[in-house]
Scaffold this motif. Sequence first.
Motif, short mmCIF file in Angstrom:
data_model
loop_
_atom_site.label_atom_id
_atom_site.label_comp_id
_atom_site.label_asym_id
_atom_site.label_seq_id
_atom_site.Cartn_x
_atom_site.Cartn_y
_atom_site.Cartn_z
N ASP A 1 0.81 -1.22 0.00
CA ASP A 1 0.00 0.00 0.00
C ASP A 1 0.85 1.28 0.00
O ASP A 1 0.31 2.38 0.08
N GLN A 2 2.16 1.14 -0.11
CA GLN A 2 3.05 2.29 -0.13
C GLN A 2 3.62 2.49 -1.53
O GLN A 2 3.56 1.59 -2.37
N PRO A 3 4.19 3.69 -1.82
CA PRO A 3 4.86 3.89 -3.10
C PRO A 3 6.00 2.88 -3.27
O PRO A 3 6.64 2.53 -2.28
N LEU B 1 -1.81 -4.82 -9.92
CA LEU B 1 -1.95 -4.85 -8.46
C LEU B 1 -2.14 -6.25 -7.88
O LEU B 1 -2.01 -6.43 -6.68
N GLY B 2 -2.47 -7.22 -8.69
CA GLY B 2 -2.78 -8.54 -8.15
C GLY B 2 -4.24 -8.63 -7.74
O GLY B 2 -5.13 -8.08 -8.40
N GLY B 3 -4.50 -9.30 -6.63
CA GLY B 3 -5.87 -9.54 -6.21
C GLY B 3 -6.60 -8.28 -5.76
O GLY B 3 -6.08 -7.49 -4.97
N ILE B 4 -7.83 -8.11 -6.26
CA ILE B 4 -8.74 -7.06 -5.79
C ILE B 4 -9.92 -7.81 -5.16
O ILE B 4 -10.53 -8.67 -5.80
N GLN C 1 -4.74 3.36 -4.13
CA GLN C 1 -4.94 4.59 -4.89
C GLN C 1 -4.96 4.38 -6.41
O GLN C 1 -5.54 5.19 -7.14
N ARG C 2 -4.36 3.34 -6.91
CA ARG C 2 -4.27 3.15 -8.36
C ARG C 2 -5.63 2.86 -8.97
O ARG C 2 -6.45 2.18 -8.38
#
Length: 410
Positions: free
Chosen positions: A26-28, A125-128, A34-35
């Motif tokens: 969840d970090q840069p 991002l992988g799994g949502i 946020q994406r």
Amino acid sequence: MLCRLLVISALLLGAAVVSAKDPTFDQPPHNYWQRPLQDRFTHLKEDVEAGRVVLDGGGEKSFLLSLLHALDVPATSQMLVFSTTSLQLRLITPANPRALFFNEDVYVGYIPGGRIEIVSIDPALGGIYYIFDIPRGTQPIHAERSNRCMNCHAAEDTGFVPGLVIKSVIPGIRGGSLDSFRHEETGHGVPFKERFGGWYLTGAKNFEPNLGNTVGQFSGEELTRYPIEPGTRFDYARYPMANSDVLPQLLHEHQIGFVNRAVAATYHTRTQLAKGALDDVAVTELDTRAREFTRYLLFADEVPLPAGGVVGEPSYKADFLRTRRADAQGASLKDFDLQTRLFRNRCSYMIYSVAFSGLPPEFKQRVYRRIGQALDVQHPDPEYAYLPTAEKQTIHRILRATLTDLPASW
């Protein structure tokens, strides 16, 4: 005595490990929350909310079937799980198992009387993760991304990136888990003796003994297992299919191993690229990961099928093959073997999935180069001696015919 409650969403798991020096998801530069999202379920959610797609609100089962159809997830992929390894554990019992359905990019969970669970793979991002109530009649769907799923889907089992989780446990007669297996391992290399715990299993007589169709009870320090036959404690009519076939479970296992390795590689590569030019250490790490990923993609460590192989439900096989991509000679990566191994041509069909398409070019091109070396019949790589020359040539031809971003050297 091991008696701990395993709370996961058994839609799914991974074995790749992310370095402790990597930033959290969840970090840069990852910015998971946020994406903008590009996964299939998020797109469907937008279409439903805009009225472009209408799902059937006439009842639990009719809604489920319409949702699966809209996501192009075959109902024939049904697997039934009765271990309490889910956020909705209070609803799950051998008399009310949880059903799981999947295609290459989306995984759907359904419990009669419960909520719908979704894991939809985003290329970056992988799994949502979504969980929502089944709407009644014309009620709108209130599908929101779930924070709680991250407790297991971005933890040790997935290398702390948003991946897929699968568990194998001995469920207790009154709930909970009395023993567990294959910790932090996933994929087609996991021995069959460590799979299927807490799952109903049909069409797998030659896999016995196995951990499926079993509950347990402790007497002192001794764990006794008791068989439970699929369909004797619940009514199949509450589900789309009257089985929990072994073939979808074998493919599900392979896919989870693939997705988690791809997601871990995506996050790791993005971390390295964010630091600037790749130094020698970063290059070596990426090369090593690409080699390991290629071995998985080419089934290097696949556990052989038991004597007699696998039959598989014809309806599921037909649905699975419906999306096959073939070369000019009609060969495909989805062509089954099912005698000694899963596939005739041992290169994963998941190379067409969004988990693979979303790999950063710096990593994907390394994998392509490694595949090219593995399939080179003029200069055979001893690491891939298990692939006969004819099979290598067929795989090479299929990939040339069905992929558009291969290196020029191919």
